[in-house]
Design a protein around this motif. Sequence first.
Motif, PDB file in Angstrom:
ATOM      1  N   TRP A  80       0.831  -1.209   0.000  1.00 48.77           N
ATOM      2  CA  TRP A  80       0.000   0.000   0.000  1.00 48.77           C
ATOM      3  C   TRP A  80       0.863   1.256   0.000  1.00 48.77           C
ATOM      4  O   TRP A  80       0.574   2.220  -0.724  1.00 48.77           O
ATOM      5  CB  TRP A  80      -0.927  -0.014   1.215  1.00 48.77           C
ATOM      6  CG  TRP A  80      -1.870   1.156   1.245  1.00 48.77           C
ATOM      7  CD1 TRP A  80      -2.986   1.346   0.478  1.00 48.77           C
ATOM      8  CD2 TRP A  80      -1.757   2.319   2.074  1.00 48.77           C
ATOM      9  NE1 TRP A  80      -3.584   2.541   0.776  1.00 48.77           N
ATOM     10  CE2 TRP A  80      -2.845   3.163   1.753  1.00 48.77           C
ATOM     11  CE3 TRP A  80      -0.857   2.716   3.056  1.00 48.77           C
ATOM     12  CZ2 TRP A  80      -3.053   4.385   2.392  1.00 48.77           C
ATOM     13  CZ3 TRP A  80      -1.054   3.929   3.687  1.00 48.77           C
ATOM     14  CH2 TRP A  80      -2.138   4.757   3.360  1.00 48.77           C
ATOM     15  N   LEU A  81       1.927   1.275   0.795  1.00 49.11           N
ATOM     16  CA  LEU A  81       2.802   2.442   0.822  1.00 49.11           C
ATOM     17  C   LEU A  81       3.443   2.691  -0.543  1.00 49.11           C
ATOM     18  O   LEU A  81       3.545   3.837  -0.994  1.00 49.11           O
ATOM     19  CB  LEU A  81       3.893   2.251   1.884  1.00 49.11           C
ATOM     20  CG  LEU A  81       3.484   2.412   3.348  1.00 49.11           C
ATOM     21  CD1 LEU A  81       4.629   2.029   4.267  1.00 49.11           C
ATOM     22  CD2 LEU A  81       3.027   3.839   3.630  1.00 49.11           C
ATOM     23  N   VAL A  82       3.859   1.605  -1.206  1.00 46.52           N
ATOM     24  CA  VAL A  82       4.543   1.748  -2.496  1.00 46.52           C
ATOM     25  C   VAL A  82       3.587   2.140  -3.611  1.00 46.52           C
ATOM     26  O   VAL A  82       3.902   2.970  -4.462  1.00 46.52           O
ATOM     27  CB  VAL A  82       5.274   0.434  -2.847  1.00 46.52           C
ATOM     28  CG1 VAL A  82       5.736   0.433  -4.296  1.00 46.52           C
ATOM     29  CG2 VAL A  82       6.463   0.233  -1.919  1.00 46.52           C
ATOM     30  N   GLU A  83       2.396   1.537  -3.627  1.00 44.26           N
ATOM     31  CA  GLU A  83       1.486   1.695  -4.760  1.00 44.26           C
ATOM     32  C   GLU A  83       0.416   2.753  -4.574  1.00 44.26           C
ATOM     33  O   GLU A  83      -0.195   3.184  -5.549  1.00 44.26           O
ATOM     34  CB  GLU A  83       0.812   0.356  -5.075  1.00 44.26           C
ATOM     35  CG  GLU A  83       1.766  -0.770  -5.439  1.00 44.26           C
ATOM     36  CD  GLU A  83       2.481  -0.525  -6.758  1.00 44.26           C
ATOM     37  OE1 GLU A  83       1.966   0.294  -7.563  1.00 44.26           O
ATOM     38  OE2 GLU A  83       3.534  -1.135  -6.984  1.00 44.26           O
ATOM     39  N   ARG A  84       0.133   3.154  -3.332  1.00 43.59           N
ATOM     40  CA  ARG A  84      -1.017   4.035  -3.129  1.00 43.59           C
ATOM     41  C   ARG A  84      -0.704   5.289  -2.315  1.00 43.59           C
ATOM     42  O   ARG A  84      -1.626   5.988  -1.900  1.00 43.59           O
ATOM     43  CB  ARG A  84      -2.136   3.257  -2.416  1.00 43.59           C
ATOM     44  CG  ARG A  84      -2.948   2.340  -3.340  1.00 43.59           C
ATOM     45  CD  ARG A  84      -3.769   3.196  -4.322  1.00 43.59           C
ATOM     46  NE  ARG A  84      -4.750   2.408  -5.034  1.00 43.59           N
ATOM     47  CZ  ARG A  84      -4.538   1.814  -6.200  1.00 43.59           C
ATOM     48  NH1 ARG A  84      -3.344   1.913  -6.759  1.00 43.59           N
ATOM     49  NH2 ARG A  84      -5.498   1.137  -6.800  1.00 43.59           N
ATOM     50  N   THR A  85       0.557   5.586  -2.069  1.00 40.84           N
ATOM     51  CA  THR A  85       0.891   6.800  -1.328  1.00 40.84           C
ATOM     52  C   THR A  85       1.941   7.598  -2.093  1.00 40.84           C
ATOM     53  O   THR A  85       2.519   7.141  -3.076  1.00 40.84           O
ATOM     54  CB  THR A  85       1.435   6.475   0.087  1.00 40.84           C
ATOM     55  OG1 THR A  85       2.753   5.920  -0.026  1.00 40.84           O
ATOM     56  CG2 THR A  85       0.528   5.489   0.811  1.00 40.84           C
ATOM     57  N   ALA A 143       1.354  -6.235  -6.894  1.00 43.32           N
ATOM     58  CA  ALA A 143       0.954  -6.440  -8.283  1.00 43.32           C
ATOM     59  C   ALA A 143      -0.538  -6.174  -8.453  1.00 43.32           C
ATOM     60  O   ALA A 143      -0.963  -5.542  -9.432  1.00 43.32           O
ATOM     61  CB  ALA A 143       1.292  -7.863  -8.722  1.00 43.32           C
ATOM     62  N   THR A 144      -1.354  -6.632  -7.517  1.00 44.44           N
ATOM     63  CA  THR A 144      -2.801  -6.414  -7.607  1.00 44.44           C
ATOM     64  C   THR A 144      -3.142  -4.943  -7.437  1.00 44.44           C
ATOM     65  O   THR A 144      -3.960  -4.390  -8.184  1.00 44.44           O
ATOM     66  CB  THR A 144      -3.523  -7.243  -6.528  1.00 44.44           C
ATOM     67  OG1 THR A 144      -3.186  -8.626  -6.687  1.00 44.44           O
ATOM     68  CG2 THR A 144      -5.033  -7.083  -6.649  1.00 44.44           C
ATOM     69  N   LEU A 145      -2.509  -4.280  -6.465  1.00 43.15           N
ATOM     70  CA  LEU A 145      -2.768  -2.853  -6.251  1.00 43.15           C
ATOM     71  C   LEU A 145      -2.385  -2.017  -7.475  1.00 43.15           C
ATOM     72  O   LEU A 145      -3.074  -1.048  -7.807  1.00 43.15           O
ATOM     73  CB  LEU A 145      -1.993  -2.366  -5.026  1.00 43.15           C
ATOM     74  CG  LEU A 145      -2.647  -2.577  -3.660  1.00 43.15           C
ATOM     75  CD1 LEU A 145      -1.695  -2.171  -2.555  1.00 43.15           C
ATOM     76  CD2 LEU A 145      -3.945  -1.781  -3.552  1.00 43.15           C
TER      77      LEU A 145
END
Length: 515
Positions: A80-85, A143-145
């Motif tokens: 989450w930190l890598v893909e959504r922040t 990968a999913t995020l």
Amino acid sequence: MARGRLGWLAQWPVIVLSLLVGALSLVPLGFVVAMTIATGWNTALALVVRPRVLELLGNTVWLVLLTVPLCLVLGVGGAWLVERTTLRAHRVWAVLLAAPLAIPAFVNSYAWVSAIPSMEGLGSGVLIATLSYYPLVYIPAAATLSRLDPAIEQSAASLGLGPVRVFFRVVLPQLRIAIAGGALLVGLHLLAEYGAFAMIRFDTFTTAIMEQYRSTFNGSAGNMLASVLVLLCLIMLVIESRARGNHRYAKLGSGAQAAPSRFRLGAWEVPAHLGLLGVAALALGVPVWIISRWFVAGGAEIWAEDSLSTLATALGQSLWLGLLGALATTAAAFPLAWLAVRFPGWLSKSLELANYVTSSMPGIVLALAFVTVALRSVPVLYQTTPLLVLAYVLLFLPRALVSLRAGLAQAPHELEEAAQALGRPPLAAFLRVTLRLAAPAAAGGAALVFLAVVNELTATLLLSPTGTMTLATKFWSLSSGIDYAGAAPYALLMILLSAPMTYLLFQQSKKAAGQ
């Protein structure tokens, strides 16, 4: 209907080969069931319900119950930190968080034990296992995020939901499949791991079975331990299937996917960086530093002619077995993948399920099955390279099967028919069209099998021919003898061989998530 029957008849060689692979996949499970029946109910019950087995069961259950949630927190949180922040250098962190997968768990354990010799027991096992296996959750979650359409998240935010509520109510449910699959992989690795836990003197079913086999092996007692271990694996498969369910999270309709909205960390960015830095330091920094330190401490002895010759031999045999295992596994996966893509149905699904169940078994159970069957039925195969390669095939077939199935799906039968209509013979059309299109996927699957074979320990220890010396087995021999400096070059080579394959796995997972 007639055309369908003719299609099946035309593919009978593929069907026969698939059935043969499926039959071989059932050998380990059949061995466990047969040995359990042969032991007798009363004897089996007496061997299972005893203090030692209950102790091993408690150790194993606590290990799974503590390690899997920690891996889920680290894996999903990191993704989450890598893909959504708005995390700075998120691309660098994306690779660093996946990188610990290149370090085998028993190498990680060696590094920690040599740094802190007093490490032992459940707490140490949870620490080492978490640092070694959390990437199995992080990679599919990231990968999913990266491929999820953020439109739903944006809609939820527009209705007044804050970032935390959006994550738990919108994002997390869409990660259900990735989380369930990652948790299953972590759990199965915990049941199968031998070297990491043996080094810290933490007893599990796998370490107990190996100890009995290598000392005064009691067939009935060892088989009952293997039976309980297989039962735990099957329970995990059922739990994962129930947790995954039949839900689908796919976008329907045309149109471009919206760009994801990244949550601004603000004051939380520094703590986030510190947290990720701590994970990277423990999972990567400690083993790399300790291995490098022992490598330097080895001094001139590492570069002595005898040491280099032994290292070269171990490297050569590892590469040779890795190549044989990769080629054999890819060849065995081809008919199963072909059947699944061209003739999907109950037969192809049953054959795939049989192999997935077998590959989920710990390597030590499969090796014990092959040892027993070979000694009783085909003694000439005992401790031979073909038997060892066959074990690799059954252990790692899904890695090649998943890649091949995706590659063949991109080469529809209509392309072959078009090539034949243009004058190409059927075999030439297959080679020039289908095989050519599936080749990159086959190569990717073979690379992942190669990585697994190079780092495999338990099955290689039990099944390898006398005199065989791989990087993993030589490393284990030296580290078990407390020769940490002598083991360092072997650990370093395993990491260097694993690193590019781990990056390939990371990239493949991102592509697969978008399919």
